[in-house]
Write a protein that holds these residues in place. Sequence first.
Motif, PDB file in Angstrom:
ATOM      1  N   THR A 237       0.794  -1.227   0.000  1.00  0.00           N
ATOM      2  CA  THR A 237       0.000   0.000   0.000  1.00  0.00           C
ATOM      3  C   THR A 237       0.827   1.277   0.000  1.00  0.00           C
ATOM      4  OG1 THR A 237      -0.093   0.111   2.423  1.00  0.00           O
ATOM      5  CG2 THR A 237      -1.786  -1.207   1.291  1.00  0.00           C
ATOM      6  N   GLY A 238       2.092   1.178   0.404  1.00  0.00           N
ATOM      7  CA  GLY A 238       2.912   2.372   0.550  1.00  0.00           C
ATOM      8  C   GLY A 238       2.710   3.083   1.869  1.00  0.00           C
ATOM      9  N   GLN A 239       1.755   2.614   2.675  1.00  0.00           N
ATOM     10  CA  GLN A 239       1.506   3.245   3.969  1.00  0.00           C
ATOM     11  C   GLN A 239       2.723   3.085   4.863  1.00  0.00           C
ATOM     12  OE1 GLN A 239      -1.905   1.689   6.019  1.00  0.00           O
ATOM     13  NE2 GLN A 239      -1.723   3.104   7.739  1.00  0.00           N
ATOM     14  N   ARG A 240       3.083   4.149   5.565  1.00  0.00           N
ATOM     15  CA  ARG A 240       4.265   4.084   6.417  1.00  0.00           C
ATOM     16  C   ARG A 240       4.036   4.922   7.663  1.00  0.00           C
ATOM     17  NH1 ARG A 240       9.030   7.671   5.274  1.00  0.00           N
ATOM     18  NH2 ARG A 240       8.116   9.732   5.017  1.00  0.00           N
ATOM     19  N   ALA A 241       4.822   4.634   8.698  1.00  0.00           N
ATOM     20  CA  ALA A 241       4.693   5.352   9.959  1.00  0.00           C
ATOM     21  C   ALA A 241       6.035   5.348  10.671  1.00  0.00           C
ATOM     22  CB  ALA A 241       3.628   4.692  10.838  1.00  0.00           C
ATOM     23  N   PRO A 242       6.354   6.435  11.397  1.00  0.00           N
ATOM     24  CA  PRO A 242       7.577   6.438  12.193  1.00  0.00           C
ATOM     25  C   PRO A 242       7.445   5.492  13.378  1.00  0.00           C
ATOM     26  CG  PRO A 242       6.308   8.429  12.597  1.00  0.00           C
ATOM     27  CD  PRO A 242       5.616   7.707  11.487  1.00  0.00           C
ATOM     28  N   VAL A 243       8.500   4.754  13.660  1.00  0.00           N
ATOM     29  CA  VAL A 243       8.522   3.816  14.773  1.00  0.00           C
ATOM     30  C   VAL A 243       9.390   4.337  15.910  1.00  0.00           C
ATOM     31  CG1 VAL A 243       9.140   1.471  15.484  1.00  0.00           C
ATOM     32  CG2 VAL A 243       8.114   1.866  13.247  1.00  0.00           C
ATOM     33  N   ALA A 244      10.472   5.014  15.556  1.00  0.00           N
ATOM     34  CA  ALA A 244      11.374   5.576  16.562  1.00  0.00           C
ATOM     35  C   ALA A 244      11.809   6.964  16.111  1.00  0.00           C
ATOM     36  CB  ALA A 244      12.586   4.671  16.758  1.00  0.00           C
ATOM     37  N   ASN A 245      11.411   7.974  16.879  1.00  0.00           N
ATOM     38  CA  ASN A 245      11.754   9.365  16.593  1.00  0.00           C
ATOM     39  C   ASN A 245      12.116  10.050  17.902  1.00  0.00           C
ATOM     40  OD1 ASN A 245      12.133  11.868  15.452  1.00  0.00           O
ATOM     41  ND2 ASN A 245       9.971  12.258  15.048  1.00  0.00           N
ATOM     42  N   TYR A 246      13.131   9.515  18.551  1.00  0.00           N
ATOM     43  CA  TYR A 246      13.579  10.050  19.829  1.00  0.00           C
ATOM     44  C   TYR A 246      14.643  11.121  19.606  1.00  0.00           C
ATOM     45  CZ  TYR A 246      11.147   6.055  21.843  1.00  0.00           C
ATOM     46  OH  TYR A 246      10.192   5.137  22.194  1.00  0.00           O
ATOM     47  N   LYS A 247      14.979  11.815  20.674  1.00  0.00           N
ATOM     48  CA  LYS A 247      16.046  12.806  20.626  1.00  0.00           C
ATOM     49  C   LYS A 247      17.341  12.153  20.148  1.00  0.00           C
ATOM     50  CE  LYS A 247      18.179  13.793  24.389  1.00  0.00           C
ATOM     51  NZ  LYS A 247      18.516  14.272  25.757  1.00  0.00           N
ATOM     52  N   GLY A 248      18.062  12.834  19.277  1.00  0.00           N
ATOM     53  CA  GLY A 248      19.305  12.285  18.749  1.00  0.00           C
ATOM     54  C   GLY A 248      19.060  11.371  17.565  1.00  0.00           C
ATOM     55  N   ASN A 249      19.946  10.419  17.372  1.00  0.00           N
ATOM     56  CA  ASN A 249      19.874   9.513  16.224  1.00  0.00           C
ATOM     57  C   ASN A 249      19.000   8.304  16.529  1.00  0.00           C
ATOM     58  OD1 ASN A 249      21.653  11.131  14.799  1.00  0.00           O
ATOM     59  ND2 ASN A 249      23.455  10.015  15.523  1.00  0.00           N
ATOM     60  N   ASN A 250      18.195   7.924  15.548  1.00  0.00           N
ATOM     61  CA  ASN A 250      17.403   6.697  15.588  1.00  0.00           C
ATOM     62  C   ASN A 250      17.848   5.875  14.384  1.00  0.00           C
ATOM     63  OD1 ASN A 250      14.952   7.625  17.582  1.00  0.00           O
ATOM     64  ND2 ASN A 250      15.577   9.312  16.263  1.00  0.00           N
ATOM     65  N   SER A 251      18.423   4.706  14.592  1.00  0.00           N
ATOM     66  CA  SER A 251      19.097   4.054  13.473  1.00  0.00           C
ATOM     67  C   SER A 251      19.085   2.536  13.597  1.00  0.00           C
ATOM     68  CB  SER A 251      20.556   4.543  13.392  1.00  0.00           C
ATOM     69  OG  SER A 251      21.269   4.186  14.572  1.00  0.00           O
ATOM     70  N   ALA A 252      19.570   1.892  12.510  1.00  0.00           N
ATOM     71  CA  ALA A 252      19.904   0.462  12.450  1.00  0.00           C
ATOM     72  C   ALA A 252      18.773  -0.477  12.847  1.00  0.00           C
ATOM     73  CB  ALA A 252      21.142   0.176  13.302  1.00  0.00           C
TER      74      ALA A 252
END
Length: 435
Positions: A237-252
């Motif tokens: 569907t292309g639907q997407r959502a942020p899972v981790a958006n904390y202060k600093g880097n969210n990665s890997a």
Amino acid sequence: MTLSIASGFATRLWRRAAVAGLSFLFVAAVGTPAAQAQLRVDISGVGATQYPIAIADFSGSGNTQVPEIIRADLTRSGQFRLISAAGATLDLESTVSHDEWQARGADYLAFGSVTQDGGQYTVSYRLVDNARKAELDKVAFSGTEAELRRISHRIADRIYEKITGVRGVFSTRIAYVLQTGNGYELQIADADGQNPQVMLRSRQSIISPAWSPDGSRLAYVSFESGKPVIYIQTLATGQRAPVANYKGNNSAPAWSPDGNRLAIVLSRDGISQIYTINADGSDLRRVMRSPLIDTEPRFTPDGDSLVFTSDRGGNPQIYKVPAAGGDAQRLTFSGSYNISPRVSPDGSQLVYVTRRNGAFRIATMALSTGSEQLLTAGPDDQSPSYAPNGMQILYSSIQGGQSVLAVTSTDGRVKQKLSSLSGKVREPTWGPFTD
């Protein structure tokens, strides 16, 4: 904060975060064909064992695409030697002269038909063992013209498994990031590099794509908001959502085998550390505390442990820790730079990037003995990823000054180069079995 992982994932992430304040343009492009030319496959080497097989032209509507794709798939594996079937006229009900085909050098023979009824196609095939004078497989698939390539891959998978005893991966998919003059594209493609589709376009970096265990979603890191944020996108569907958006880097991001949780890396407390989180963004848990960088976590196939990269010992090495937390165990001791670990699907091997004499190379290590094997020569091979059957490894490479996707067999005998005409190909990852 140490910078000892100088050429690794962590520092690349910090460098990108530092420049992420640039303007961006984001477009979700589900199913959009890639603008650049499709990938070309160059093959070198052969397997320790090669099975001689003939793939006859399929009768029916005159379609030549199906047998050509099957031949190409089997050839790419390095485990089959294609015997010419020129001059042979076979249909699905033909009586096979096993002795004649053996005299040609073909221990195995595959043949079939392609028929059309309106917009629907039926592809039927048979596989016979000429030495044993026995039929090994007979099946029919139906689909539209657009689905003929996938049907061909599925037939090649069946041939591969019936003869080798190992499940084929020709109908699986790969994902990778393509950097172009206009920005970045997250693409998925067939395992042979064909049929590329753009899942995401952005002016800013896209990194670290990771397939969900069922192949329906991708987790990745996007810098579109001016900092690295982890997203999950549903491919259909292309639907997407942020899972981790904390202060600093969210990665890997890395999926647990059951698809319920992700291992991620956050710098919310000032230094990159490993956490786990539910796929809906809830229940964040810190795995352990380290005075130095911990990054690139990956679950083991049983889901009980994580392998990861850390410079806690003075230089980047690979460690293992229980997923629920506990003491970390160092796994790599050869060389002073080992990063980007992945565990093989059967849990017996580790693949990673190692630096030897200034070259970044792909290596594997038997987890039971610690025995290491260098599979590639460099100079800049990165981001290894196992095929779901554990027989091949996908990675990015600089070859002849060109950025390419490359594949090596796990014994290093057979190598493929999937070259693109434009753009830099980065961070490939091989998708799971999906049926």
